[in-house]
Design a protein around this motif. Structure first.
Motif, PDB file in Angstrom:
ATOM      1  N   SER A  31       0.709  -1.129   0.089  1.00  0.00           N
ATOM      2  CA  SER A  31      -0.105   0.049  -0.104  1.00  0.00           C
ATOM      3  C   SER A  31       0.848   1.535   0.088  1.00  0.00           C
ATOM      4  CB  SER A  31      -0.951   0.103   1.185  1.00  0.00           C
ATOM      5  OG  SER A  31      -0.482  -0.414   2.357  1.00  0.00           O
ATOM      6  N   LYS A  33       3.609   1.523  -1.485  1.00  0.00           N
ATOM      7  CA  LYS A  33       3.933   1.456  -2.677  1.00  0.00           C
ATOM      8  C   LYS A  33       3.136   2.322  -3.784  1.00  0.00           C
ATOM      9  CE  LYS A  33       7.441  -2.440  -2.737  1.00  0.00           C
ATOM     10  NZ  LYS A  33       7.532  -3.700  -3.276  1.00  0.00           N
ATOM     11  N   ARG A  34       2.108   1.899  -3.442  1.00  0.00           N
ATOM     12  CA  ARG A  34       1.095   2.314  -4.390  1.00  0.00           C
ATOM     13  C   ARG A  34       0.882   3.727  -4.100  1.00  0.00           C
ATOM     14  NH1 ARG A  34      -3.837  -0.697  -2.786  1.00  0.00           N
ATOM     15  NH2 ARG A  34      -2.273  -2.544  -2.235  1.00  0.00           N
ATOM     16  N   ALA A  35       0.798   4.164  -2.745  1.00  0.00           N
ATOM     17  CA  ALA A  35       0.668   5.544  -2.410  1.00  0.00           C
ATOM     18  C   ALA A  35       2.083   6.592  -2.892  1.00  0.00           C
ATOM     19  CB  ALA A  35       0.563   5.656  -0.812  1.00  0.00           C
ATOM     20  N   GLN A  37       3.588   5.643  -5.652  1.00  0.00           N
ATOM     21  CA  GLN A  37       3.497   5.521  -7.022  1.00  0.00           C
ATOM     22  C   GLN A  37       4.950   5.336  -7.324  1.00  0.00           C
ATOM     23  OE1 GLN A  37       1.657   9.127  -7.851  1.00  0.00           O
ATOM     24  NE2 GLN A  37      -0.524   8.397  -8.403  1.00  0.00           N
ATOM     25  N   TYR A  39       6.663   2.955  -8.842  1.00  0.00           N
ATOM     26  CA  TYR A  39       6.894   2.434 -10.333  1.00  0.00           C
ATOM     27  C   TYR A  39       6.456   3.191 -11.320  1.00  0.00           C
ATOM     28  CZ  TYR A  39       9.009  -1.201  -7.391  1.00  0.00           C
ATOM     29  OH  TYR A  39       9.516  -2.064  -6.389  1.00  0.00           O
ATOM     30  N   ASP A  40       5.431   4.175 -11.140  1.00  0.00           N
ATOM     31  CA  ASP A  40       4.564   4.617 -12.287  1.00  0.00           C
ATOM     32  C   ASP A  40       5.413   5.643 -13.057  1.00  0.00           C
ATOM     33  OD1 ASP A  40       1.769   4.921 -10.292  1.00  0.00           O
ATOM     34  OD2 ASP A  40       2.894   3.361 -11.089  1.00  0.00           O
ATOM     35  N   LYS A  43       3.168  10.678 -16.630  1.00  0.00           N
ATOM     36  CA  LYS A  43       2.217  10.498 -17.751  1.00  0.00           C
ATOM     37  C   LYS A  43       2.560  11.623 -19.061  1.00  0.00           C
ATOM     38  CE  LYS A  43      -1.268   7.928 -15.274  1.00  0.00           C
ATOM     39  NZ  LYS A  43      -2.604   8.008 -14.862  1.00  0.00           N
TER      40      LYS A  43
ATOM     41  N   PRO B  53      11.369   6.703 -11.407  1.00  0.00           N
ATOM     42  CA  PRO B  53      10.436   5.491 -11.574  1.00  0.00           C
ATOM     43  C   PRO B  53      10.807   4.160 -12.047  1.00  0.00           C
ATOM     44  CG  PRO B  53       9.055   7.232 -11.528  1.00  0.00           C
ATOM     45  CD  PRO B  53      10.375   8.026 -11.728  1.00  0.00           C
ATOM     46  N   TYR B  57      12.087   0.603 -10.918  1.00  0.00           N
ATOM     47  CA  TYR B  57      11.722  -0.573 -11.547  1.00  0.00           C
ATOM     48  C   TYR B  57      12.673  -1.612 -11.938  1.00  0.00           C
ATOM     49  CZ  TYR B  57       8.472  -3.920 -14.057  1.00  0.00           C
ATOM     50  OH  TYR B  57       7.944  -4.848 -14.617  1.00  0.00           O
ATOM     51  N   CYS B  85      13.365   1.618  -1.232  1.00  0.00           N
ATOM     52  CA  CYS B  85      12.489   1.732  -2.208  1.00  0.00           C
ATOM     53  C   CYS B  85      13.125   1.434  -3.575  1.00  0.00           C
ATOM     54  CB  CYS B  85      12.046   3.255  -2.217  1.00  0.00           C
ATOM     55  SG  CYS B  85      13.271   4.548  -2.349  1.00  0.00           S
TER      56      CYS B  85
END
Lengths: 172, 143
Positions: A31, A33-35, A37, A39-40, A43, B53, B57, B85
């Protein structure tokens, strides 16, 4: 009223939820990691030119792999199975989804079921591996290899350790 | 990457490919962390964004391969990766490096998650891998 007496369970230590300000763990939870972000991919503003150095790095990596074996291309194909595809330019040749056929781009992320590529139109596309056939071209030996996505349905890191068995027929 | 004792000849033939792959991923992650995205929008904050990011990865993939095949990484590689991380710790971009404390230590703080890496300045301390007796061979730089 004696029968209506309420019995209290011992609650000397109240159950607390995980407090992020307190003791930081050594690893990140899913959670977190999602918060964050982490690996995102951003955009806006990602361009194909930014990934060309990555592609050159990949070609160099392939050249190193190729120069070590120097036997027939079958053995090199084995090496390709364990190799990394991040930074490779892949092209979709066959697919169950006709819209995907012909898409070309540099692989930026590889997950269990997907290849995320960036096309020359600066679009990030997610291409499912299942029922798709890809083509990869190498500069060093000027030959192209066909990858059957259905057989590669593993996470990128796990493919390094996976043993592939020979199959009688390959169908998409 | 992995330097073994003098008795062994070096990484196995099977592991050699894995090491090459990890090496590639490590270089790719540092490349990505230094790639900046220039955006012309007014919405973006003043700072230029980078592809950190993606770098994370690739680092996490590298670590997963090492974990799966039980491969040892060189400390010089591990020191550049945040333990929490997986960010590539590059001095201005992703980490702040300061010298602190007694005994004096170089502290590298990850800007993303805040974890610190301390390298105590001890002139006598030598890593096993840096000890010249333990190095079997050094690869020549190929152009």
């Amino acid at each position: 009223m004696n029968e209506m007496k309420v019995v209290y369970l011992d609650a000397s230590e109240p159950i607390t939820k995980h407090d992020p300000t307190k003791k930081r763990g050594k690893r990140l939870t899913a959670s977190e990691k999602r918060a964050m972000q982490i690996y995102d991919i951003p955009k806006k503003g990602v361009k194909y030119e930014l990934f060309e150095p990555l592609h050159n790095l990949w070609q160099g990596y392939m050249k190193e792999l190729y120069s070590q074996g120097q036997s027939n291309s079958l053995q090199f194909a084995q090496k390709l199975l364990k190799a990394d595809y991040h930074g490779a330019i892949i092209k979709v040749t066959k697919s169950s989804n006709p819209l995907l056929v012909g898409s070309t781009g540099i692989v930026i992320q590889e997950t269990q079921n997907l290849f995320k590529i960036i096309t020359k139109e600066n679009k990030v596309k997610s291409i499912p591996k299942s029922k798709t056939v890809f083509q990869v071209e190498l500069d060093c030996c000027s030959c192209s290899f066909t990858l059957y996505g259905q057989q590669l349905l593993t996470r990128a890191a796990e493919r390094a350790a996976k043993k592939f068995k020979a199959k009688p027929t390959i169908d998409l | 990457m992995g330097k073994k004792k003098a008795a062994n000849q070096g990484p196995n033939q099977q592991h050699l490919q894995a090491y090459q792959r990890m090496n590639f991923l490590y270089q790719a992650s540092i490349l990505m962390s230094t790639t900046l995205i220039s955006s012309n929008d007014k919405e973006s904050s003043g700072k230029p964004q980078s592809l950190v990011p993606l770098g994370r990865y690739y680092n996490s993939n590298m670590k997963k391969i090492a974990r799966k095949l039980v491969l040892r990484s060189d400390p010089s590689v591990k020191r550049v990766i945040c333990k929490r991380c997986d960010t590539a710790l590059l001095p201005v971009l992703t980490a702040s490096v300061r010298t602190r404390g007694k005994p004096t230590a170089t502290v590298s703080t990850c800007k993303m998650c805040g974890t610190q890496k301390r390298f105590v300045a001890n002139p006598k301390y030598q890593l096993f891998n840096d000890n010249p007796e333990n190095i079997i061979s050094t690869e020549q730089d190929k152009s």
